[in-house]
Motif scaffolding. Structure first.
Motif, PDB file in Angstrom:
ATOM      1  N   VAL A  62       0.864  -1.181   0.000  1.00  0.00           N
ATOM      2  CA  VAL A  62       0.000   0.000   0.000  1.00  0.00           C
ATOM      3  C   VAL A  62       0.897   1.226   0.000  1.00  0.00           C
ATOM      4  O   VAL A  62       1.755   1.383   0.883  1.00  0.00           O
ATOM      5  CB  VAL A  62      -0.935   0.004   1.227  1.00  0.00           C
ATOM      6  CG1 VAL A  62      -1.772   1.282   1.254  1.00  0.00           C
ATOM      7  CG2 VAL A  62      -1.841  -1.214   1.200  1.00  0.00           C
ATOM      8  N   GLU A  63       0.724   2.089  -1.005  1.00  0.00           N
ATOM      9  CA  GLU A  63       1.530   3.310  -1.095  1.00  0.00           C
ATOM     10  C   GLU A  63       0.611   4.516  -1.217  1.00  0.00           C
ATOM     11  O   GLU A  63      -0.462   4.430  -1.823  1.00  0.00           O
ATOM     12  CB  GLU A  63       2.487   3.227  -2.284  1.00  0.00           C
ATOM     13  CG  GLU A  63       3.573   2.198  -2.001  1.00  0.00           C
ATOM     14  CD  GLU A  63       4.559   1.966  -3.123  1.00  0.00           C
ATOM     15  OE1 GLU A  63       5.637   1.441  -2.834  1.00  0.00           O
ATOM     16  OE2 GLU A  63       4.241   2.281  -4.280  1.00  0.00           O
ATOM     17  N   MET A  64       1.059   5.617  -0.628  1.00  0.00           N
ATOM     18  CA  MET A  64       0.281   6.857  -0.674  1.00  0.00           C
ATOM     19  C   MET A  64       1.174   7.942  -1.271  1.00  0.00           C
ATOM     20  O   MET A  64       2.333   8.083  -0.876  1.00  0.00           O
ATOM     21  CB  MET A  64      -0.137   7.248   0.743  1.00  0.00           C
ATOM     22  CG  MET A  64      -0.857   8.586   0.799  1.00  0.00           C
ATOM     23  SD  MET A  64      -1.424   8.989   2.475  1.00  0.00           S
ATOM     24  CE  MET A  64       0.117   9.431   3.257  1.00  0.00           C
ATOM     25  N   VAL A  65       0.625   8.690  -2.230  1.00  0.00           N
ATOM     26  CA  VAL A  65       1.403   9.757  -2.863  1.00  0.00           C
ATOM     27  C   VAL A  65       0.688  11.082  -2.593  1.00  0.00           C
ATOM     28  O   VAL A  65      -0.500  11.239  -2.909  1.00  0.00           O
ATOM     29  CB  VAL A  65       1.562   9.496  -4.373  1.00  0.00           C
ATOM     30  CG1 VAL A  65       2.236  10.672  -5.056  1.00  0.00           C
ATOM     31  CG2 VAL A  65       2.375   8.212  -4.580  1.00  0.00           C
ATOM     32  N   LEU A 120       2.996   1.920   3.477  1.00  0.00           N
ATOM     33  CA  LEU A 120       2.473   1.372   4.735  1.00  0.00           C
ATOM     34  C   LEU A 120       3.390   0.247   5.201  1.00  0.00           C
ATOM     35  O   LEU A 120       3.502  -0.784   4.537  1.00  0.00           O
ATOM     36  CB  LEU A 120       1.048   0.851   4.497  1.00  0.00           C
ATOM     37  CG  LEU A 120       0.285   0.374   5.724  1.00  0.00           C
ATOM     38  CD1 LEU A 120       0.070   1.497   6.737  1.00  0.00           C
ATOM     39  CD2 LEU A 120      -1.078  -0.204   5.311  1.00  0.00           C
ATOM     40  N   LEU A 121       4.056   0.486   6.324  1.00  0.00           N
ATOM     41  CA  LEU A 121       4.994  -0.498   6.883  1.00  0.00           C
ATOM     42  C   LEU A 121       4.692  -0.642   8.368  1.00  0.00           C
ATOM     43  O   LEU A 121       4.673   0.377   9.084  1.00  0.00           O
ATOM     44  CB  LEU A 121       6.446  -0.014   6.716  1.00  0.00           C
ATOM     45  CG  LEU A 121       6.963   0.089   5.266  1.00  0.00           C
ATOM     46  CD1 LEU A 121       8.248   0.902   5.202  1.00  0.00           C
ATOM     47  CD2 LEU A 121       7.188  -1.291   4.681  1.00  0.00           C
ATOM     48  N   ASP A 122       4.398  -1.847   8.799  1.00  0.00           N
ATOM     49  CA  ASP A 122       4.065  -2.098  10.209  1.00  0.00           C
ATOM     50  C   ASP A 122       2.963  -1.164  10.707  1.00  0.00           C
ATOM     51  O   ASP A 122       3.065  -0.576  11.787  1.00  0.00           O
ATOM     52  CB  ASP A 122       5.313  -1.937  11.092  1.00  0.00           C
ATOM     53  CG  ASP A 122       6.407  -2.904  10.685  1.00  0.00           C
ATOM     54  OD1 ASP A 122       6.063  -4.029  10.269  1.00  0.00           O
ATOM     55  OD2 ASP A 122       7.594  -2.527  10.754  1.00  0.00           O
ATOM     56  N   LYS A 133       5.286   5.423   6.038  1.00  0.00           N
ATOM     57  CA  LYS A 133       6.647   5.966   6.188  1.00  0.00           C
ATOM     58  C   LYS A 133       7.072   6.617   4.883  1.00  0.00           C
ATOM     59  O   LYS A 133       6.828   6.059   3.797  1.00  0.00           O
ATOM     60  CB  LYS A 133       7.647   4.850   6.495  1.00  0.00           C
ATOM     61  CG  LYS A 133       7.298   4.067   7.726  1.00  0.00           C
ATOM     62  CD  LYS A 133       8.536   3.848   8.615  1.00  0.00           C
ATOM     63  CE  LYS A 133       8.140   3.408  10.006  1.00  0.00           C
ATOM     64  NZ  LYS A 133       7.592   2.061  10.081  1.00  0.00           N
ATOM     65  N   PHE A 134       7.746   7.764   4.976  1.00  0.00           N
ATOM     66  CA  PHE A 134       8.225   8.449   3.781  1.00  0.00           C
ATOM     67  C   PHE A 134       9.258   7.586   3.067  1.00  0.00           C
ATOM     68  O   PHE A 134      10.193   7.073   3.690  1.00  0.00           O
ATOM     69  CB  PHE A 134       8.846   9.799   4.149  1.00  0.00           C
ATOM     70  CG  PHE A 134       9.490  10.475   2.969  1.00  0.00           C
ATOM     71  CD1 PHE A 134       8.712  11.024   1.954  1.00  0.00           C
ATOM     72  CD2 PHE A 134      10.871  10.538   2.854  1.00  0.00           C
ATOM     73  CE1 PHE A 134       9.302  11.634   0.851  1.00  0.00           C
ATOM     74  CE2 PHE A 134      11.468  11.141   1.753  1.00  0.00           C
ATOM     75  CZ  PHE A 134      10.680  11.684   0.748  1.00  0.00           C
ATOM     76  N   ILE A 135       9.102   7.447   1.739  1.00  0.00           N
ATOM     77  CA  ILE A 135      10.043   6.631   0.953  1.00  0.00           C
ATOM     78  C   ILE A 135      10.888   7.509   0.027  1.00  0.00           C
ATOM     79  O   ILE A 135      12.100   7.419   0.015  1.00  0.00           O
ATOM     80  CB  ILE A 135       9.289   5.572   0.103  1.00  0.00           C
ATOM     81  CG1 ILE A 135       8.426   4.677   0.990  1.00  0.00           C
ATOM     82  CG2 ILE A 135      10.255   4.746  -0.749  1.00  0.00           C
ATOM     83  CD1 ILE A 135       9.197   3.759   1.938  1.00  0.00           C
ATOM     84  N   GLN A 136      10.227   8.361  -0.770  1.00  0.00           N
ATOM     85  CA  GLN A 136      10.986   9.154  -1.746  1.00  0.00           C
ATOM     86  C   GLN A 136      10.130  10.264  -2.336  1.00  0.00           C
ATOM     87  O   GLN A 136       8.914  10.208  -2.288  1.00  0.00           O
ATOM     88  CB  GLN A 136      11.469   8.265  -2.903  1.00  0.00           C
ATOM     89  CG  GLN A 136      10.308   7.710  -3.734  1.00  0.00           C
ATOM     90  CD  GLN A 136      10.764   6.917  -4.947  1.00  0.00           C
ATOM     91  OE1 GLN A 136      11.046   5.732  -4.850  1.00  0.00           O
ATOM     92  NE2 GLN A 136      10.827   7.579  -6.099  1.00  0.00           N
ATOM     93  N   ASN A 137      10.819  11.249  -2.902  1.00  0.00           N
ATOM     94  CA  ASN A 137      10.131  12.218  -3.751  1.00  0.00           C
ATOM     95  C   ASN A 137      10.012  11.622  -5.151  1.00  0.00           C
ATOM     96  O   ASN A 137      10.850  10.819  -5.541  1.00  0.00           O
ATOM     97  CB  ASN A 137      10.934  13.521  -3.831  1.00  0.00           C
ATOM     98  CG  ASN A 137      10.592  14.415  -2.663  1.00  0.00           C
ATOM     99  OD1 ASN A 137      10.864  14.068  -1.524  1.00  0.00           O
ATOM    100  ND2 ASN A 137       9.977  15.534  -2.944  1.00  0.00           N
ATOM    101  N   ILE A 138       8.956  12.025  -5.879  1.00  0.00           N
ATOM    102  CA  ILE A 138       8.789  11.503  -7.243  1.00  0.00           C
ATOM    103  C   ILE A 138       9.038  12.625  -8.252  1.00  0.00           C
ATOM    104  O   ILE A 138       8.442  13.703  -8.145  1.00  0.00           O
ATOM    105  CB  ILE A 138       7.369  10.921  -7.449  1.00  0.00           C
ATOM    106  CG1 ILE A 138       7.139   9.747  -6.497  1.00  0.00           C
ATOM    107  CG2 ILE A 138       7.167  10.490  -8.895  1.00  0.00           C
ATOM    108  CD1 ILE A 138       5.786   9.075  -6.623  1.00  0.00           C
TER     109      ILE A 138
END
Ligand code: FDP
Length: 280
Positions: free
Chosen positions: A125-128, A139-141, A145-150
């Motif tokens: 599950v990812e949110m942008v 979505l982690l645990d 959590k922030f992953i990266q800029n696109i």
């Protein structure tokens, strides 16, 4: 704004559970656009509405699954248009789907969109979130959590052509054929959220849903689908047009209006403009 993002996170966790455990069957009803609603569409809509109703900064909401705008807090600042579960008919074949949110001020129209959020429900599950830039969270645990800029490249390699080919105008078919002839690869799942997310994350390309012989104004809804992604594509360094101009300059006369749309990196969008300007 942060309380709205938090509310969307809360709804995403509930909708993930609904997708995993819910009934993928049809309901008895149709939405305003005439689509038969699935039970999942209605339940996702209820989840989001119940959560948004608790947020003081939200003035009004309108869902793709409903006919009317709902006013929640007279002193709220933001208006939110959302598609609770876009591509819901893909859940029964276990493909990715998504929720889309356009956040507006003053009035529901392109000029007033100030932020957008989409959530992809896939293997992950990812949110942008798009404000001044485009940020992806995962979505982690149980937490996002922030992953990266696109950021999009100037030119990509993917082509996602929407609708039915026998309803395309001949010049549109020629454009799509030419793009494939130049080596672009076909990537089209039939879910707008994962298809546009893929192009954003793989650096670029083109997603199109043109006006067609059966739907001259396209299929995708301005407030719930097209404007939120247009903001994301522009802020990621790409473009979003209706064939002739930015979709963020398209007027809205009704909340369920649709518009032809093309999202992509700069090179592909210039190519569309070049072809369309000769075919008004
Ligand atoms: P769906 O009707 O399954 O909800 O929102 C409309 C949408 O899906 C988009 O997600 C998708 O990009 C598009 O329709 C696909 O339409 P076509 O099958 O006509 O290409």
């Amino acid at each position: 704004m942060q309380e709205i993002i938090n509310a969307i996170e809360e709804s995403a966790i509930k909708i993930k559970h609904l997708i995993e455990t819910g009934d993928t069957g049809k309901s008895e009803s149709e939405n305003s656009t005439g689509d038969t609603q699935l039970k999942l569409d209605i339940q996702s809509d209820e989840i989001i509405e119940a959560i948004f109703k608790k947020i003081p900064s939200i003035k009004s909401i309108v869902s793709e699954e409903q006919d009317e705008i709902k006013n929640i807090n007279p002193n709220g600042k933001y208006l939110i248009a959302y598609d609770p579960l876009d591509g819901s008919s893909l859940v029964d074949v276990n493909l990715s789907v998504g929720s889309i949110f356009g956040i507006y001020e003053n009035e529901f129209n392109a000029k007033n969109i100030v932020a957008s959020v989409y959530v992809v429900f896939g293997p992950r599950v990812e949110m942008v979130v798009t404000t001044d830039d485009v940020k992806m969270y995962r979505l982690l645990d149980g937490k996002f959590k922030f992953i990266q800029n696109i950021n999009l490249n100037e030119k990509g390699k993917l082509n996602a052509p929407g609708s039915t080919q026998n309803c395309w105008a001949p010049f549109h078919k020629q454009l799509i054929d030419d793009i494939f002839a130049d080596g672009y690869r076909l990537r089209y799942s039939g879910g707008m959220v994962p298809d546009l997310h893929q192009i954003l994350l793989k650096g670029g390309g083109l997603f199109s849903y043109p006006g067609t012989s059966d739907r001259p104004k396209g299929k995708l809804r301005q407030l719930f689908e097209v404007f939120p992604f247009a903001l994301a594509y522009e802020k990621a360094g790409g473009d979003a047009i209706d064939g002739y101009k930015r979709v963020l300059e398209v007027e809205t006369s009704h909340i369920h209006d649709t518009t032809p749309c093309f999202f992509g990196s700069k090179v592909e969008i210039s190519r569309v403009l070049e072809v369309y300007k000769n075919n008004v």
